[in-house]
Every structure is written in structure tokens, then in C-alpha cells.
Design a protein around this motif. Structure first.
Motif, PDB file in Angstrom:
ATOM      1  N   GLY A   1      -5.131  -5.816   5.272  1.00  0.00           N
ATOM      2  CA  GLY A   1      -5.424  -5.888   3.807  1.00  0.00           C
ATOM      3  C   GLY A   1      -4.170  -6.374   3.222  1.00  0.00           C
ATOM      4  O   GLY A   1      -3.087  -5.924   3.752  1.00  0.00           O
ATOM      5  N   ARG A   2      -4.066  -6.878   2.259  1.00  0.00           N
ATOM      6  CA  ARG A   2      -2.922  -7.443   1.511  1.00  0.00           C
ATOM      7  C   ARG A   2      -3.028  -6.717  -0.079  1.00  0.00           C
ATOM      8  O   ARG A   2      -3.941  -6.521  -0.461  1.00  0.00           O
ATOM      9  N   GLU A   3      -1.945  -6.747  -0.449  1.00  0.00           N
ATOM     10  CA  GLU A   3      -1.652  -6.332  -1.808  1.00  0.00           C
ATOM     11  C   GLU A   3      -2.519  -7.266  -2.625  1.00  0.00           C
ATOM     12  O   GLU A   3      -2.606  -8.335  -2.589  1.00  0.00           O
ATOM     13  N   GLY A   4      -3.187  -6.533  -3.528  1.00  0.00           N
ATOM     14  CA  GLY A   4      -4.214  -7.478  -4.570  1.00  0.00           C
ATOM     15  C   GLY A   4      -5.667  -7.458  -3.836  1.00  0.00           C
ATOM     16  O   GLY A   4      -6.244  -8.141  -4.660  1.00  0.00           O
ATOM     17  N   ASP A   5      -5.869  -7.191  -2.776  1.00  0.00           N
ATOM     18  CA  ASP A   5      -7.194  -7.306  -2.146  1.00  0.00           C
ATOM     19  C   ASP A   5      -8.163  -6.312  -2.988  1.00  0.00           C
ATOM     20  O   ASP A   5      -9.511  -7.046  -3.209  1.00  0.00           O
TER      21      ASP A   5
ATOM     22  N   ALA B   1      -5.258   3.519   0.918  1.00  0.00           N
ATOM     23  CA  ALA B   1      -4.687   3.978   2.354  1.00  0.00           C
ATOM     24  C   ALA B   1      -4.747   3.151   3.401  1.00  0.00           C
ATOM     25  O   ALA B   1      -3.873   2.883   4.046  1.00  0.00           O
ATOM     26  N   HIS B   2      -5.751   2.312   3.383  1.00  0.00           N
ATOM     27  CA  HIS B   2      -6.001   1.101   4.365  1.00  0.00           C
ATOM     28  C   HIS B   2      -5.200   0.162   4.130  1.00  0.00           C
ATOM     29  O   HIS B   2      -4.670  -0.728   5.302  1.00  0.00           O
ATOM     30  N   ILE B   3      -4.743  -0.432   2.876  1.00  0.00           N
ATOM     31  CA  ILE B   3      -3.955  -1.567   2.771  1.00  0.00           C
ATOM     32  C   ILE B   3      -2.452  -1.351   2.809  1.00  0.00           C
ATOM     33  O   ILE B   3      -1.566  -1.882   3.307  1.00  0.00           O
ATOM     34  N   TYR B   4      -2.085   0.054   1.873  1.00  0.00           N
ATOM     35  CA  TYR B   4      -0.706   0.053   1.922  1.00  0.00           C
ATOM     36  C   TYR B   4       0.027   1.031   3.016  1.00  0.00           C
ATOM     37  O   TYR B   4       1.039   1.044   3.506  1.00  0.00           O
ATOM     38  N   GLU B   5      -0.835   1.955   3.547  1.00  0.00           N
ATOM     39  CA  GLU B   5      -0.371   3.010   4.562  1.00  0.00           C
ATOM     40  C   GLU B   5      -0.913   2.563   6.037  1.00  0.00           C
ATOM     41  O   GLU B   5      -0.488   3.352   6.769  1.00  0.00           O
ATOM     42  N   LYS B   6      -1.723   1.579   6.140  1.00  0.00           N
ATOM     43  CA  LYS B   6      -2.491   1.229   7.019  1.00  0.00           C
ATOM     44  C   LYS B   6      -2.925   2.392   7.923  1.00  0.00           C
ATOM     45  O   LYS B   6      -2.663   2.589   9.123  1.00  0.00           O
ATOM     46  N   ARG B   7      -3.911   3.144   7.096  1.00  0.00           N
ATOM     47  CA  ARG B   7      -4.424   4.367   7.609  1.00  0.00           C
ATOM     48  C   ARG B   7      -5.921   4.534   7.165  1.00  0.00           C
ATOM     49  O   ARG B   7      -5.926   4.088   6.047  1.00  0.00           O
ATOM     50  N   CYS B   8      -6.660   4.843   8.323  1.00  0.00           N
ATOM     51  CA  CYS B   8      -7.787   5.057   7.819  1.00  0.00           C
ATOM     52  C   CYS B   8      -8.260   6.568   7.824  1.00  0.00           C
ATOM     53  O   CYS B   8      -8.420   7.315   8.786  1.00  0.00           O
ATOM     54  N   PRO B   9      -8.371   7.120   6.512  1.00  0.00           N
ATOM     55  CA  PRO B   9      -8.374   8.600   6.401  1.00  0.00           C
ATOM     56  C   PRO B   9      -9.549   9.102   7.161  1.00  0.00           C
ATOM     57  O   PRO B   9      -9.475  10.313   7.566  1.00  0.00           O
TER      58      PRO B   9
ATOM     59  N   ASP C   1      -8.370  -0.257  14.519  1.00  0.00           N
ATOM     60  CA  ASP C   1      -7.405  -0.847  14.443  1.00  0.00           C
ATOM     61  C   ASP C   1      -6.204   0.038  13.620  1.00  0.00           C
ATOM     62  O   ASP C   1      -5.035  -0.257  13.881  1.00  0.00           O
ATOM     63  N   LEU C   2      -6.804   0.843  12.866  1.00  0.00           N
ATOM     64  CA  LEU C   2      -5.540   1.649  12.243  1.00  0.00           C
ATOM     65  C   LEU C   2      -5.739   3.033  12.908  1.00  0.00           C
ATOM     66  O   LEU C   2      -4.813   4.201  12.314  1.00  0.00           O
TER      67      LEU C   2
END
Ligand SMILES: Cc1cc2nc3c(=O)[nH]c(=O)nc-3n(C[C@H](O)[C@H](O)[C@H](O)COP(=O)(O)O)c2cc1C
Ligand code: SF4
Ligand code: SF4
Ligand code: SF4
Ligand code: SF4
Ligand code: FES
Lengths: 346, 592
Positions: free
Chosen positions: B475-479, B519-527, B533-534
Motif C-alpha cells: 500500500g502507498r501513501e494516498g491509497d 496500519a497496513h499501509i504505514y506500519e506494514k502490519r495486519c492487526p 504478506d504482513l
């Protein structure tokens, strides 16, 4: 008659026409990709979305009939934003081959991209890619450039009455296709080619032979039959590279396979350019005077010796009505026999 | 021994899938072989009944001995012998096999109208329906009411379309009665394309005559001599029972020419759909019946002006029509007494997901969501925490756990950004990732888009691509903003309801779970720990006892280490299946 206002301008139009028609009659521009006045409205491309006062959501101008008192807005920030998104989405799934595309300069999609000034694309992603080529003799079908406006499908069904193609499949990869994805095998009238807004459908003989910008257009009448369809010859570098027909002609722009694709004889080296007279078993070029004198001489001799009924005349559907009239007159009055007929009778 | 025995075996698609046919035949054999053949044959009736909702417990069997009913759950053919011996013959029900208390709580808060006869009537026998008051409503309208009076009753009942949009049924019928033309059509929409939905299927399987009766009444009200049921071919049992019911109704004079001698002509044809979601949309459905590609058309003209073969046409949902006979029989005020001010009556839902009691339920409109989840549904599976409830299928949205006071009616649901839809209800728990949920629905709508219009064909594809890259850690900033902006444009510019509502799952998950997207986009984390992939699994040295249990279950051979010494996961080889995580008794494996 219905009274409406479009963008604040009061206009009066006949009942029952569409908003798009009403706008066009009053020179108000609404962008379209899937509309053609000669076909049933489709409402697929969504570019003609406009706002009608009192309606909860935008409606398509091409499908919505006018009603008394309608207040219509054809452009505003929100509408233009949506149109831009639509064009951007289309381009995100397009080869963007304009540099080398036969349609460049004559392509509605390219025009829209230009007017909406779409340079980068927010939606860049997967593109449909098709490697299989259609091996039919006349029509180049490049389905990667197809925007699924459905015009070809409708023209084939509504005008040509054939239904040789339809949309198959669902989702992103829905695709215009002949039955079972076989090669196109139809009448090859080329109406679909003439109506396609992009370079998805082109005449095979025209590909690579010159784009619209460099073409000289010559208006003439098709020589294949007595219908006399109006045709436009597209001439590039002194060669006819394409035949089209304008929608405002007697034949409304529709042609048959012969008129549309049967033009290669024009530049054929085998084409006859003078009469030929057979001398000693061999054809020898002659002048028209020589040829006509010879015919007159022979016909007179036969008539003298065997009577006029020994002669018969057979004329051609490729001649005009006037020519056919003159021909029967010549046979009846000039030769003096009723032995005259026409190929269209067989 | 002259007992009155009746055995009812659940033979909805759920029951059949769980082995209902074998259970039924084993019962037949077992009953025949208990020696008191003649008595058994004389007094024992054996019913196939339609779905009774509690699908998680199939095969469900009612054993009624001299009026006393016991319900068994999870019945397999090899259990039948004992039931016949101990219960039917011996008179002692087998306690361990009976349904538990929650079977009753499951039913207590429900109010059954449409489903009231499902599970009670034999769907393959018109007499069984007649025995419970069936076709009384047809008799009533034909003998005592004018078409306009019929519409007025429906209007007073407040019935709204159950196919999704909730359009008042009487208003629709009123337009049809006024539409000029020699011919009109009434179509019953049994396409039911929402993934996971089986409300309409269960009604047609369980009580096909109620749908037919509703259609006859509708046909009388609007003056339509012809009817169609458009039903997907993937519903073979429903189709079979429908055909049978139509045949029986014809034989008894409820269908055909001059129905009940009252001058009404009405015939029903069944048209099988090929299972395209979009064919549930009215204009696409009509195109499909006409033999064309199932593709929506712009409205106007509306079907009621120019529908099937160009004639005025009314399309109603299965559940809408199945309500009609009950409203006519019991009266508009009885029906209008249930529900809220604007949403009357009951609604059938297919309750699925991480819920203890999944199945088909019918509840009064306006019931708070929490009662459905906790009282009827019995709460969340495996003691997990509720996260959200998704209603309305691919056109709907998610309602977060802290909003369980939301009531189930058209207005309240749309206020929280979801919809009633046709009745899909998926319960999500803490282990569900909301980005992934949105992706799931977009996958569905994208592949079901008919492709006619650009915003839907390409727009849903791009929405899906953006969601996919977010779940893949790309994910990218702005998505999020791009999703919101594209979703808004797809909603307003698509041609039909499919495209107009396809972005709803995206918008509603962003609305309530923006932090999860972030969290997915900026921390590359799936809570929620769903997006592979995360995820990574690693071993906490201080807790690892070196028991080697994980090494043995890892299918990829990614775990190394000597016995009794801390182990290690080689990240390049790990396929993130989570087997080690599930196996380790010492909580030494970290997921994150
Ligand atoms: C994409 C799409 C799918 C639909 N699928 C169904 C369906 O499966 N069953 C149904 O009854 N209505 C479905 N609908 C709604 C119908 O178009 C229509 O509104 C409904 O059948 C009308 O009946 P009602 O007034 O009784 O609700 C769908 C609508 C859309 C836009
Ligand atoms: S079809 Fe039009 S937009 Fe596409 S490559 Fe050709 S000219 Fe360009
Ligand atoms: S060439 Fe003519 S007949 Fe063939 S597909 Fe095109 S429109 Fe149809
Ligand atoms: S081939 Fe051309 S006319 Fe046909 S749908 Fe595609 S873009 Fe439209
Ligand atoms: S919104 Fe989607 S399903 Fe509906 S007409 Fe457009 S492409 Fe087809
Ligand atoms: S021109 Fe109206 S939708 Fe394409």
C-alpha cells in the motif's frame, strides 16, 4: 413540444427526444463514446452523465427523454470530475499506442484524453492482453483497444440484422467476440469498423497505409451496384487506402462488403485502362474510337444478315439506372429487338 | 400398541447435504422392521420438510409420538435404529441426542411469517399446504375483493420489497394496474445471487406454494395473465419442487384458465438463470428471459412501463411474494403491528460467519442487532470477540461491534452506512481483517460486473487492485484517499445497482476501520493477523523448550534446532501457514 433549460439557456424541442439530442440540436456539447444517433441508446460509457434538477442522481443524456420544464446542467465540477475519472479508467486499461495507431487523429478516446489533459494515471494497473489474432480476411480486431462501447454489437444487430458479435464473459475481461471466440465469419459489411470510436476495429487493407491527417478525401458514388451508395475514398500518396461513407448521405453511412472493402482493383496492375481488340488470337490495346467503330460494324453486319432478333443485350447492375435505361433504349430502338435483359433478374 | 407416530426429516439443501436422504430411508426401513409393521404403516407419516433454519445442526429430525414432539440434532443414518427402538417403540427419547437449549433460544426471539410453514408443510404435497390454510388467501381475494382492494390491503400492511431496495410493494402494483396495455407480466425474482445467501432458496424449497399463492394474488391485483419465476439453475432442488408445486396447483385449479371459476387466467413459467449476480437486477433479468445477454439497461423506461417483451412488468422478490398470502389471510393490521414505523413485518436473514448458531432466521423488523447476535445467534464462536456484522452482502456494509444497538430496519441500517439488502448477515470476529473483507466483496463484484459500463468494469478492478496491494504490504501513501475518491465516482456514475453499490464495502470499512487500513499501509502490519504478506512467525528463545513439536508440524521444513535447545524459523522458507503457532504448548511462537 417541450420547454427546457440547459445550462440556464431556455430551449424548445420536440417531445420524446433525448436530452442528448436536445443538446446537440442547440449546439451544446456533451461528451459521448457509446452513442450514435442511428442506433438505440445504450447508456454504457457514462460520459454523458448530466444533472437534472430534482433527480437524486446524475442521469445519462443519451437515454433520458426530455420532459416539460426540465432544468438540465451538462457541466459542473462534479460532473467533469466523474468524466475525467471515466476517461482515466479507460486509459488505465489501454495500450496507449497513439504514436503508431492507425486511428490516431481520428479517435474519440484520444480526443477525450486530450481535452481532459490526462498525462499520468492514478489507476495504472493490469491491462487486458490478448495475443490471439483474428484471421478473417477483412477486419483487424485489436481487442486491447476496445472500450466496450457496444456500438459494433448494436450496429451488427440493429442495422445489419446479423448479430455476428456480442459481448462475452463478465468482469474486467468481458470482451466483444464472435460466437465461441472463433474468427469472425460474417458479411464483412464493415459497419462495425465504421462506427468504432477507437482503433479496435480497422480494415486490414488499410492498416499502416496512412492516417486520417494525411488523407485526401474524395466524395464519389460506389460503382458496384445501382443503389449508388455515397462513398468517400481516402487517398494517401496517390493510393486509395480506405473507403468510408458519411452518415449524412442517402445510405446513412452504411455500405456493403464490396463498397467498403472491394477497392483494391483501383490500384491493381491487371486493371484494364484501354479497350482491347483481339487480333490474331491476342488482345491488343486500342482507342475507344477504334473499339466502338468495330462494335458498330459487327452489330450492323449481323443485323443485316440475320435480322435484329439475332442480337441480344445483357446489362449490368453495376450501371446506374440512367445507363440501364439508355442501354435498353439502344437495344430496342437502335437495334430493333426486345432481346434485352439484366443480370439482376437471375 | 397403537401409537400415532410422525417423523419429520429436514430436507432442505442443508439437510440433504448432511445426509437427510439416507436418514429418511433408514427410518423407513427401521420402522418397517420393528415388527409392528401394519400399525407403523398405518399411523406413521413420514415427511420431507424444508429448511427450518438451524442448518448448523443438520440433519434435524422431529419425532412426534402421540403428539409429543422431540427434536434430534446431528442425526446420521447409523443413529436411526436406536431412535426407533428406544423412542418410537420404547417410548423413551434419547436425551443426549436431542437438541440443546440453544435450539430453543434460537427460535424464541424469532417471529415466523414467511418461514412459518417451512419445516411444517411437506413442500412436495399441495394437500399439506392446504391443510395449513394454504390457498385460502387466493379464495379470499377472488371471491370478496377487487384488485384495487387487494392492493389497498398490501398498502396498509406496509410491505416493502425484500429484494434489496425496500420499495413499497403496493406502490409498484399500483403503477402496474394503471399501466396501459393488453398484456402484463409478473416475475418472481428467485435469482438470489449474493454470496452466502440462501433465504429465497429455502423458502422455495420449504414452501413453494406460498410463493405461487403470492404470485396469483399479485397477478390478480395488477391484471397480469402471465408469470415467470426466474431462478438460478444452481438450485436444482428448489427448481424441482417449484415445478412440482406448479403442476399440483394447476391440477387443483389454482393456476391456468378461469381460476376457481372466477374468470382469472394466470400461468407461471419457470426460467432458469445461469447464475450471474447481475441477472438479479430487473432489466438484466428481463433481458435474460428474452434470451439476450443478461445486461442491465438504463431506466427510464422502467419495467412497469416497458418490461418483458415490451409489456408492463412487475418484478417481486420471493420473500416479498411469500408474505402476501399471510397478509391477506391475517389482515394488514396484524402485519403492520410488527416492525417499526417505516419498516413493517419481518425479515428473513441468512446468519453466517463466526456465529455459534448459523442458519436461517426470521425476525421482526426493528429488532436490535445485539439480540440477533447474542440471543438468536448464541454469540461468537470459540469465545472470540465480536468485531463487526456485515449486512447486505456485496452491496452492503459493516456495522462495528460498538453499534450493536442498531436496529434491523431499512432506515437505521442505511444511517450507519449499510443496507438491509436481501438478507445476508455475516458475523466477523477479531480474527477478521477488514481490508481483507472489503477485498473479498470487491473480488465478487468485479468478477460479476457485466462489463457494460466503464466505472463498474474498470473501476471495481482498480478498487480491487488497490485493496490487494494494501493487503500485500504494498500500500502507498494516498491509497485510502484514492479508494475514497474512486469509490465515490463508481457509485455515482455506474449504470445499475451492482456498480452503484459495489464500493459500499470499501467505504464502510474505511469509515469504521480507517486505523486498520493505516496500519497496513504505514506500519506494514495486519492487526487481525490475516494478511499473510504482513505476517511473520518467530520463536521466542526464552520460552522455547526445544520440544520439537513445531518442527514436526511445519509442512515446509522451515524450523531448525536441536532437541531441548531453542528452535529457529527460517523466514525465507516459512510459508506462514501458522501450524507451529497452533501447536506450540509453551506460547513460544510469536505471530506479528
Ligand atoms: C446487482 C443486483 C442484483 C440483484 N439481485 C437480486 C436477487 O437476487 N433477488 C432479488 O429479489 N432482487 C435482486 N435485486 C433487486 C431487484 O433488481 C429488484 O429490485 C427486486 O427483485 C424487486 O423486488 P422487490 O420489490 O420485491 O424487492 C438485485 C439488484 C441488483 C442491482
Ligand atoms: S485507439 Fe485511440 S487512444 Fe487508443 S492507441 Fe489508438 S489512437 Fe490512441
Ligand atoms: S462486418 Fe458487418 S456483419 Fe460483420 S460483424 Fe461487422 S457489422 Fe456485423
Ligand atoms: S470494437 Fe470498437 S465499436 Fe466495438 S465495442 Fe469495442 S470500441 Fe466499441
Ligand atoms: S454497473 Fe456494472 S453490472 Fe451494472 S451495468 Fe454497469 S458494468 Fe454492468
Ligand atoms: S453516450 Fe450516454 S452513456 Fe455513452
Amino acid at each position: 413540444m417541450a420547454n427546457l433549460t440547459i445550462n440556464g439557456k431556455r430551449i424548445i424541442v420536440p417531445d420524446g427526444i433525448t436530452i442528448l439530442d436536445a443538446a446537440r440540436r442547440n449546439d451544446i456539447y456533451i461528451p459521448t463514446l457509446c452513442d450514435d444517433p442511428r442506433l438505440e441508446p445504450h447508456g454504457g460509457c457514462r460520459l454523458c452523465l448530466i444533472q437534472v434538477k430534482g433527480m437524486p442522481r446524475p442521469v445519462t443524456a443519451c437515454t433520458t427523454p426530455v420532459t416539460e420544464g426540465m432544468e438540465i446542467e451538462t457541466t459542473n465540477e462534479q460532473i467533469e470530475r466523474q468524466r475525467r475519472t471515466i476517461v482515466e479508467l479507460l486509459l488505465s486499461d489501454h495500450p496507449n499506442d497513439c504514436m503508431i495507431c492507425d486511428k490516431a487523429g481520428d479517435c474519440t478516446l484520444q480526443e477525450l484524453a486530450y481535452f481532459y489533459d490526462i498525462r499520468s494515471n492514478r489507476f495504472a494497473g493490469e491491462r487486458r492482453q490478448y495475443t490471439k489474432k483474428d484471421l478473417n480476411p477483412f477486419i483487424e480486431r485489436d481487442m486491447e483497444k476496445c472500450i466496450l462501447c457496444g456500438k459494433c454489437v448494436r450496429v451488427c444487430d440493429e442495422i445489419q440484422g446479423l448479430g455476428a458479435i456480442d459481448v462475452a464473459g463478465r468482469g474486467f475481461t468481458a470482451k466483444v467476440s464472435p460466437a465461441f471466440e472463433k474468427d469472425l465469419n460474417c458479411e464483412f459489411c464493415g459497419q462495425c469498423v465504421s462506427i468504432c470510436p477507437t482503433g479496435a476495429l480497422m480494415g486490414k487493407q488499410s492498416v499502416g497505409k496512412g492516417r486520417q491527417k494525411d488523407v485526401k478525401e474524395v466524395e464519389t458514388v460506389c460503382t458496384y451496384c445501382g443503389c449508388g451508395c455515397n462513398v468517400t475514398l481516402h487517398v494517401s500518396r496517390n493510393e486509395v487506402v480506405r473507403v468510408t461513407s458519411r452518415p449524412d448521405t442517402i445510405n446513412e453511412g452504411w455500405l456493403c462488403v464490396k463498397g467498403r472493402f472491394g477497392y483494391s482493383f483501383i490500384n491493381s496492375p491487371d486493371r484494364l485502362t484501354t479497350p482491347l481488340i483481339k487480333k490474331d488470337g491476342k488482345f491488343v490495346p486500342a482507342s475507344w474510337d477504334e473499339a466502338l467503330d468495330l462494335i458498330a460494324e459487327k452489330l450492323s453486319a449481323i443485323k443485316e444478315k440475320h435480322g435484329p432478333d439475332a442480337i441480344g443485350g445483357l446489362s449490368s447492375a453495376r450501371c446506374t439506372n440512367e445507363e440501364n435505361y439508355l442501354f435498353q433504349k439502344f437495344i430496342r430502338a437502335g437495334i430493333g429487338t426486345n432481346n434485352v435483359d439484366h443480370c439482376a433478374r437471375y | 400398541m397403537n401409537k400415532d407416530v410422525s417423523i419429520k426429516v429436514c430436507m432442505g439443501t442443508g439437510g440433504i447435504a448432511a445426509g437427510g436422504v439416507e436418514v429418511m430411508s433408514t427410518f423407513e426401513k427401521a420402522l418397517a422392521s420393528v415388527g409392528i409393521k401394519a400399525v407403523v404403516q398405518k399411523n406413521c407419516s413420514m415427511h420431507k420438510v424444508g429448511c427450518r433454519g438451524f442448518c448448523a445442526r443438520d440433519v434435524l429430525v422431529d419425532v412426534i409420538v402421540d403428539g409429543a414432539k422431540s427434536t434430534y440434532q446431528y442425526i446420521k443414518p447409523d443413529m436411526v435404529e436406536r431412535i426407533v427402538q428406544e423412542h418410537v417403540v420404547g417410548g423413551a427419547p434419547i436425551g443426549d441426542w436431542l437438541v440443546t437449549d440453544d435450539y430453543h433460544t434460537f427460535h424464541d426471539k424469532q417471529v415466523k411469517v414467511v418461514l412459518s410453514d417451512c419445516g411444517e408443510v411437506d413442500p412436495e404435497d399441495i394437500d399439506s399446504y392446504l391443510g395449513r390454510g394454504g390457498y385460502e388467501a387466493v379464495k379470499k381475494v377472488l371471491t370478496t375483493m377487487t384488485p384495487q382492494e387487494t392492493i389497498d390491503v398490501i398498502k396498509a400492511s406496509g410491505l416493502r420489497g425484500r429484494g434489496g431496495a425496500g420499495f413499497p410493494t403496493a406502490v409498484k402494483w399500483d403503477m402496474a394496474i394503471k399501466a396501459p396495455g393488453p398484456k402484463k407480466y409478473l416475475i418472481c425474482n428467485a435469482d438470489e445471487g449474493d454470496p452466502g445467501a440462501f433465504m429465497d432458496r429455502s423458502v422455495v424449497e420449504g414452501n413453494p406454494h406460498a410463493v405461487i399463492e403470492g404470485m396469483i394474488i399479485g397477478a390478480y391485483a395488477i391484471g397480469a395473465p402471465y408469470g415467470y419465476v426466474y431462478i438460478r439453475a444452481e438450485y436444482p432442488l428448489a427448481v424441482e419442487r417449484l415445478h412440482l408445486a406448479i403442476k399440483q396447483a394447476k391440477e387443483r385449479g389454482y393456476l391456468g384458465k378461469n381460476i376457481l371459476g372466477k374468470g382469472l387466467d394466470f400461468m407461471i413459467k419457470v426460467k432458469l438463470g445461469a447464475g450471474a449476480f447481475v441477472c438479479g437486477e430487473e432489466t438484466a433479468l428481463i433481458a435474460s428471459i428474452e434470451g439476450k445477454r443478461g445486461q442491465p439497461k438504463a431506466k427510464p423506461p422502467f419495467p412497469v412501463q416497458k418490461g418483458l417483451w415490451g409489456y408492463p412488468t412487475i418484478i417481486n422478490n420471493v420473500e416479498t411474494l411469500a408474505n402476501v398470502p399471510y397478509i391477506i389471510r391475517k389482515g394488514a393490521s396484524w402485519y403492520a403491528a410488527m416492525g417499526t414505523e417505516k419498516s413493517k413485518g419481518t425479515k428473513v436473514f441468512a446468519l453466517t460467519g463466526k456465529i455459534l448458531n448459523s442458519g436461517l432466521i426470521e425476525v421482526p423488523m426493528g429488532i436490535p442487532l445485539k439480540e440477533v447476535i447474542y440471543d438468536i445467534g448464541g454469540g461468537i464462536e470459540n469465545g472470540k470477540k465480536l468485531k463487526a456484522v456485515q449486512t447486505g452482502g456485496p452491496s452492503g456494509g459493516c456495522i462495528p461491534a460498538n453499534m450493536m444497538d442498531t436496529t434491523l430496519d431499512y432506515e437505521a441500517l442505511s444511517k450507519v452506512g449499510s443496507i438491509m439488502g436481501s438478507g445476508g448477515m455475516v458475523v466477523l470476529d477479531e480474527t477478521d481483517c477488514m481490508v481483507n473483507v472489503a477485498k473479498y466483496f470487491l473480488q465478487f463484484t468485479q468478477s460479476e460486473s457485466c462489463g457494460k459500463c466503464i466505472p463498474c468494469r474498470v473501476g471495481t478492478k482498480r478498487l480491487l487492485e488497490i485493496l490487494t496491494r494494501i493487503t500485500e504490504g504494498k500500500g502507498r501513501e494516498g491509497d485510502i484517499e484514492l479508494l475514497e475518491s474512486l469509490a465515490a465516482d463508481v457509485k455515482t456514475s455506474s449504470l445499475c445497482g451492482l456498480g452503484q453499490s459495489a464500493p459500499n464495502p470499501v467505504l464502510s470499512t474505511i469509515r469504521y476501520y480507517r486505523d486498520e487500513y493505516e496500519a497496513h499501509i504505514y506500519e506494514k502490519r495486519c492487526p487481525a493477523g490475516v494478511c499473510k504478506d504482513l505476517l511473520s512467525y518467530s520463536i521466542l528463545e526464552e520460552f522455547c523448550k526445544g520440544c520439537t513439536a513445531c518442527t514436526r508440524v511445519c509442512p515446509a521444513g522451515a524450523i531448525i534446532g536441536e532437541k531441548k535447545k531453542p528452535h529457529k524459523i527460517i523466514q525465507d522458507i516459512c510459508i506462514k501457514c501458522g501450524a507451529c503457532f497452533e501447536t506450540c504448548k509453551f506460547k513460544a511462537i510469536k505471530k506479528g
